[in-house]
Design a protein around this motif. Sequence first.
Motif, mmCIF file in Angstrom:
data_model
loop_
_atom_site.group_PDB
_atom_site.id
_atom_site.type_symbol
_atom_site.label_atom_id
_atom_site.label_comp_id
_atom_site.label_asym_id
_atom_site.label_seq_id
_atom_site.Cartn_x
_atom_site.Cartn_y
_atom_site.Cartn_z
ATOM 1 N N LEU A 1 0.841 -1.281 0.105
ATOM 2 C CA LEU A 1 -0.020 0.108 -0.154
ATOM 3 C C LEU A 1 0.858 1.019 -0.065
ATOM 4 N N GLU A 2 2.085 1.140 0.985
ATOM 5 C CA GLU A 2 2.748 2.459 0.843
ATOM 6 C C GLU A 2 3.367 2.757 -0.554
ATOM 7 N N ALA A 3 3.991 1.630 -1.049
ATOM 8 C CA ALA A 3 4.756 1.481 -2.287
ATOM 9 C C ALA A 3 3.767 2.268 -3.673
ATOM 10 N N SER A 4 2.532 1.819 -3.493
ATOM 11 C CA SER A 4 1.490 2.309 -4.527
ATOM 12 C C SER A 4 1.353 3.757 -4.248
ATOM 13 N N GLU A 5 1.448 4.125 -3.127
ATOM 14 C CA GLU A 5 1.187 5.583 -2.700
ATOM 15 C C GLU A 5 2.249 6.636 -3.130
ATOM 16 N N ASN A 6 3.390 5.783 -2.940
ATOM 17 C CA ASN A 6 4.834 6.753 -3.218
ATOM 18 C C ASN A 6 5.189 6.630 -4.625
ATOM 19 N N ARG A 7 4.383 5.806 -5.228
ATOM 20 C CA ARG A 7 5.130 5.493 -6.828
ATOM 21 C C ARG A 7 4.650 6.989 -7.562
#
Length: 60
Positions: free
Chosen positions: A25-31
């Motif tokens: 979830l965090e990776a998708s937000e920071n992409r």
Amino acid sequence: MATSSIFAKVRIDDPKKAEAFIDALEASENRPKRKSSVSVRPPMTDISEIRKFMTKRFPE
């Protein structure tokens, strides 16, 4: 994916899987946001411009 799937209940019992889920979830937000490869033109509003465009596409 159906829109109603965002309301599904998620139950994760394994702490490692919960951590992996949070990381995803965090990776998708920071992409970074996707950049369009094609330039986007504003819509035509001038009637004469629209007619000229349509005659190029669909000659009578």
